[in-house]
Design a protein around this motif. Structure first.
Motif, mmCIF file in Angstrom:
data_model
loop_
_atom_site.group_PDB
_atom_site.id
_atom_site.type_symbol
_atom_site.label_atom_id
_atom_site.label_comp_id
_atom_site.label_asym_id
_atom_site.label_seq_id
_atom_site.Cartn_x
_atom_site.Cartn_y
_atom_site.Cartn_z
ATOM 1 N N VAL A 125 -76.098 -139.333 42.249
ATOM 2 C CA VAL A 125 -75.865 -137.958 41.797
ATOM 3 C C VAL A 125 -75.587 -137.065 42.995
ATOM 4 C CG1 VAL A 125 -77.370 -138.263 39.793
ATOM 5 C CG2 VAL A 125 -78.312 -137.302 41.901
ATOM 6 N N CYS A 126 -74.892 -135.957 42.713
ATOM 7 C CA CYS A 126 -74.636 -134.938 43.734
ATOM 8 C C CYS A 126 -75.801 -133.945 43.718
ATOM 9 C CB CYS A 126 -73.327 -134.213 43.442
ATOM 10 S SG CYS A 126 -71.854 -135.248 43.495
ATOM 11 N N LEU A 127 -76.590 -133.925 44.762
ATOM 12 C CA LEU A 127 -77.757 -133.052 44.836
ATOM 13 C C LEU A 127 -77.344 -131.668 45.330
ATOM 14 C CD1 LEU A 127 -80.913 -133.181 44.510
ATOM 15 C CD2 LEU A 127 -80.982 -133.494 46.991
ATOM 16 N N LYS A 128 -77.741 -130.648 44.585
ATOM 17 C CA LYS A 128 -77.504 -129.236 44.959
ATOM 18 C C LYS A 128 -76.022 -128.921 45.109
ATOM 19 C CE LYS A 128 -80.313 -129.528 48.498
ATOM 20 N NZ LYS A 128 -81.154 -129.182 49.679
ATOM 21 N N GLU A 129 -75.179 -129.574 44.297
ATOM 22 C CA GLU A 129 -73.740 -129.334 44.345
ATOM 23 C C GLU A 129 -73.287 -128.670 43.043
ATOM 24 O OE1 GLU A 129 -71.755 -129.932 46.841
ATOM 25 O OE2 GLU A 129 -72.807 -131.356 48.124
ATOM 26 N N TRP A 140 -95.904 -142.145 38.791
ATOM 27 C CA TRP A 140 -94.938 -141.975 37.711
ATOM 28 C C TRP A 140 -95.444 -142.606 36.406
ATOM 29 C CZ3 TRP A 140 -91.522 -146.283 36.224
ATOM 30 C CH2 TRP A 140 -90.648 -145.944 35.177
ATOM 31 N N LEU A 141 -95.960 -143.835 36.495
ATOM 32 C CA LEU A 141 -96.433 -144.528 35.298
ATOM 33 C C LEU A 141 -97.617 -143.820 34.651
ATOM 34 C CD1 LEU A 141 -96.245 -148.263 36.478
ATOM 35 C CD2 LEU A 141 -94.818 -147.186 34.735
ATOM 36 N N ALA A 142 -98.500 -143.280 35.472
ATOM 37 C CA ALA A 142 -99.715 -142.636 34.957
ATOM 38 C C ALA A 142 -99.546 -141.141 34.715
ATOM 39 C CB ALA A 142 -100.872 -142.868 35.936
ATOM 40 N N HIS A 143 -98.325 -140.604 34.902
ATOM 41 C CA HIS A 143 -98.072 -139.171 34.702
ATOM 42 C C HIS A 143 -99.015 -138.323 35.560
ATOM 43 C CE1 HIS A 143 -95.544 -140.156 31.216
ATOM 44 N NE2 HIS A 143 -96.489 -141.025 30.886
ATOM 45 N N ARG A 144 -99.146 -138.704 36.826
ATOM 46 C CA ARG A 144 -100.092 -138.011 37.704
ATOM 47 C C ARG A 144 -99.416 -137.072 38.700
ATOM 48 N NH1 ARG A 144 -103.101 -143.103 38.557
ATOM 49 N NH2 ARG A 144 -102.304 -143.092 40.685
ATOM 50 N N PHE A 145 -98.119 -136.877 38.592
ATOM 51 C CA PHE A 145 -97.440 -136.005 39.552
ATOM 52 C C PHE A 145 -98.027 -134.598 39.552
ATOM 53 C CE2 PHE A 145 -93.548 -138.868 39.174
ATOM 54 C CZ PHE A 145 -93.731 -139.414 40.429
ATOM 55 N N ASP A 146 -98.370 -134.089 38.369
ATOM 56 C CA ASP A 146 -98.888 -132.718 38.289
ATOM 57 C C ASP A 146 -100.219 -132.568 39.014
ATOM 58 O OD1 ASP A 146 -96.736 -131.927 36.789
ATOM 59 O OD2 ASP A 146 -97.718 -132.284 34.864
ATOM 60 N N HIS A 147 -100.993 -133.646 39.095
ATOM 61 C CA HIS A 147 -102.343 -133.565 39.671
ATOM 62 C C HIS A 147 -102.390 -133.971 41.144
ATOM 63 C CE1 HIS A 147 -103.601 -133.071 35.522
ATOM 64 N NE2 HIS A 147 -102.981 -134.198 35.210
ATOM 65 N N THR A 148 -101.426 -134.780 41.581
ATOM 66 C CA THR A 148 -101.482 -135.308 42.952
ATOM 67 C C THR A 148 -100.573 -134.560 43.917
ATOM 68 O OG1 THR A 148 -99.816 -136.963 42.360
ATOM 69 C CG2 THR A 148 -102.123 -137.613 42.192
ATOM 70 N N ASN A 149 -99.559 -133.888 43.411
ATOM 71 C CA ASN A 149 -98.634 -133.159 44.280
ATOM 72 C C ASN A 149 -98.853 -131.656 44.094
ATOM 73 O OD1 ASN A 149 -97.388 -135.613 45.044
ATOM 74 N ND2 ASN A 149 -96.185 -135.581 43.156
ATOM 75 N N LYS A 150 -99.076 -130.969 45.189
ATOM 76 C CA LYS A 150 -99.447 -129.551 45.134
ATOM 77 C C LYS A 150 -98.306 -128.606 45.509
ATOM 78 C CE LYS A 150 -103.602 -130.881 44.149
ATOM 79 N NZ LYS A 150 -104.082 -130.770 42.743
ATOM 80 N N LYS A 151 -97.322 -129.089 46.251
ATOM 81 C CA LYS A 151 -96.283 -128.193 46.772
ATOM 82 C C LYS A 151 -95.061 -128.200 45.854
ATOM 83 C CE LYS A 151 -97.764 -128.749 51.575
ATOM 84 N NZ LYS A 151 -97.379 -129.137 52.957
ATOM 85 N N TRP A 152 -95.242 -127.659 44.648
ATOM 86 C CA TRP A 152 -94.144 -127.574 43.696
ATOM 87 C C TRP A 152 -93.391 -126.260 43.867
ATOM 88 C CZ3 TRP A 152 -92.875 -131.676 40.708
ATOM 89 C CH2 TRP A 152 -93.838 -132.658 40.501
ATOM 90 N N VAL A 153 -92.096 -126.307 43.604
ATOM 91 C CA VAL A 153 -91.275 -125.098 43.623
ATOM 92 C C VAL A 153 -90.449 -125.072 42.338
ATOM 93 C CG1 VAL A 153 -91.153 -124.996 46.138
ATOM 94 C CG2 VAL A 153 -89.384 -126.235 44.864
ATOM 95 N N TRP A 154 -90.031 -123.876 41.919
ATOM 96 C CA TRP A 154 -89.153 -123.744 40.765
ATOM 97 C C TRP A 154 -87.731 -124.052 41.221
ATOM 98 C CZ3 TRP A 154 -91.795 -123.412 36.439
ATOM 99 C CH2 TRP A 154 -93.050 -122.829 36.444
ATOM 100 N N HIS A 155 -87.109 -125.059 40.631
ATOM 101 C CA HIS A 155 -85.780 -125.460 41.111
ATOM 102 C C HIS A 155 -84.656 -124.629 40.497
ATOM 103 C CE1 HIS A 155 -85.149 -127.474 37.274
ATOM 104 N NE2 HIS A 155 -86.188 -128.252 37.458
ATOM 105 N N ARG A 156 -84.922 -123.902 39.406
ATOM 106 C CA ARG A 156 -83.947 -123.006 38.765
ATOM 107 C C ARG A 156 -82.634 -123.733 38.443
ATOM 108 N NH1 ARG A 156 -86.806 -119.850 42.381
ATOM 109 N NH2 ARG A 156 -87.773 -117.994 41.470
ATOM 110 N N ASP A 157 -82.740 -124.980 38.088
ATOM 111 C CA ASP A 157 -81.575 -125.823 37.701
ATOM 112 C C ASP A 157 -80.555 -125.958 38.817
ATOM 113 O OD1 ASP A 157 -82.738 -126.047 35.208
ATOM 114 O OD2 ASP A 157 -81.572 -124.399 34.349
ATOM 115 N N ALA A 158 -80.991 -125.787 40.070
ATOM 116 C CA ALA A 158 -80.058 -125.770 41.190
ATOM 117 C C ALA A 158 -80.072 -127.057 42.005
ATOM 118 C CB ALA A 158 -80.368 -124.587 42.114
ATOM 119 N N LEU A 159 -80.726 -128.125 41.511
ATOM 120 C CA LEU A 159 -80.771 -129.387 42.261
ATOM 121 C C LEU A 159 -79.740 -130.371 41.716
ATOM 122 C CD1 LEU A 159 -84.599 -129.973 42.758
ATOM 123 C CD2 LEU A 159 -82.911 -129.166 44.431
#
Length: 402
Positions: free
Chosen positions: A300-304, A383-402
């Motif tokens: 995929v084209c990232l941020k294009e 990914w399998l355990a759906h733990r991204f929300d609990h293990t990763n703290k530095k989230w940003v709003w991507h605003r559909d721009a990725l």
């Protein structure tokens, strides 16, 4: 005893909630087109899973759930026959990918067709060589192949063995749905024969020396055209997602495994050399930040803006199409992993480290990088355990721009 009531409940919910097009899947598998409609179902679609990668047992379950529960046994047998045709050629594709070039040349000289092992393998080799699929396997370690190289009768024994799991499931369904006693299997060697007769894939008696897995094939129309369309569909997928095309076939009917991420090469240089100048399949330009979906292998084209749809960049749109809103991308130009989760995204880190166990962010140091099995397993488990929300703290709003 409880299987039939369970199927009834599942069928009721399945008809209400099913989001897959059963008729289109039936067209792809059987080649039977809708009366009065164009045969568009066999046109290769980039977003569709190729029929050669679909699980015949899962398709059988889906068809049975969407059909009337007390379906006449003749229709059940028809569904099993169509899916066995698909399974047989899936197995041949898989076996051909494990062959050496000298072995494939043996089959290349045979007359192509769909009525015998020799003709069917010749057809598979012919079509997949045109799609350059076998080049994906040339760099693989021959010792990693799970299937021995064989010809003739030994090859047919392998085909029968790899078809058995589907035949067992179909036989159990027939047994419970129609209250028919299962056949007695006296020896492992006779199981395949007993099951194909039980399922009415073969109805005429024949000499044991003439029996092989191909006699259970049943074609309602032109089998050669149908198989060719399956191969063309897979060739499109292989062109757009070569890593996924290789990994999905390696052990498709050998081992069952839970959902998993792509199997990545040990050396990062192999990924970089292959992808850093590869064109996007949508805009046909070379992305500035080429990114590989770790679920399916799509580039995929990232941020294009070139592949933006409905004001949404390609990586975000692909996360919805492929992962239900959650996707992980390996950015080729930096070796980092980006995780998209709904409306948010985060920089996960790298799964490729140098010999000192350190990351090389943006590849500035130029040191050889090697796959960290521990880190990649951690990413997969999150990914399998759906733990991204609990293990990763530095989230940003991507605003559909990725």
């Amino acid at each position: 005893i409880l299987l039939v009531p369970l199927l009834h409940v599942l069928a009721m919910h399945g008809r209400l909630l099913a989001c897959w097009t059963a008729w289109r899947s039936w067209q792809d598998v059987s080649g039977v087109c809708e009366p009065g409609g164009p045969p568009t179902s066999l046109t290769p679609l980039e977003k569709e899973v190729p029929i050669l990668l679909r699980d015949p047992s899962a398709l059988l379950t889906q068809f049975i759930l969407l059909l009337p529960l007390h379906l006449d046994q003749t229709y059940f047998s028809s569904v099993v026959k169509v899916l066995y045709n698909l399974l047989y050629f899936q197995v041949l594709v898989q076996l051909s990918c494990h062959m050496a070039e000298s072995e494939r040349s043996h089959w290349r000289n045979k007359v192509a067709g769909v009525d015998s092992l020799e003709a069917a393998m010749a057809m598979i080799v012919h079509h997949l060589e045109q799609s350059q699929l076998y080049q994906l396997y040339m760099e693989e370690d021959e010792a990693s192949n799970s299937l021995p190289s064989t010809k003739g009768k030994d090859l047919d024994i392998q085909v029968q063995r790899l078809c058995l799991p589907f035949l067992r499931i179909a036989s159990l369904l027939r047994h419970h749905l129609y209250d028919q006693p299962l056949p007695e299997v006296s020896t492992p060697q006779s199981e395949f024969v007993r099951l194909v007769y039980y399922l009415e894939l073969v109805t005429e008696g024949m000499d044991w020396k003439r029996f092989n897995a191909a006699v259970a094939l049943n074609w309602a129309g032109d089998g050669s055209t149908l198989v060719a369309s399956w191969c063309e569909q897979y060739a499109v997928f292989a062109y757009n997602s070569q890593v996924a095309a290789r990994n999905f076939l390696v052990d498709q009917h050998i081992t069952w495994h839970q959902p998993r991420l792509l199997r990545l090469p040990q050396d990062y240089d192999k990924i970089f050399q292959y992808y850093h100048r590869r064109q996007c399949s949508q805009c046909h330009s070379v992305p500035r930040e080429s990114s590989i979906c770790l679920l399916c292998g799509t580039l995929v084209c990232l941020k294009e803006n070139c592949c933006k749809q409905h004001n949404m960049c390609e990586a975000v749109q692909h996360s919805l199409d492929c992962g239900g809103g959650t996707s992980m991308y390996l950015v080729v130009t930096s070796s980092y992993i980006i995780v998209i989760r709904g409306k948010r995204a985060c920089l996960w880190g790298s799964v490729y480290l140098d010999s000192f166990g350190e990351e090389d962010r943006e590849l500035k140091r130029g040191k050889p990088l090697y796959l960290s099995t521990g880190r990649y397993q951690l990413l997969e488990q999150q990914w399998l355990a759906h733990r991204f929300d609990h293990t990763n703290k530095k989230w940003v709003w991507h605003r559909d721009a990725l």
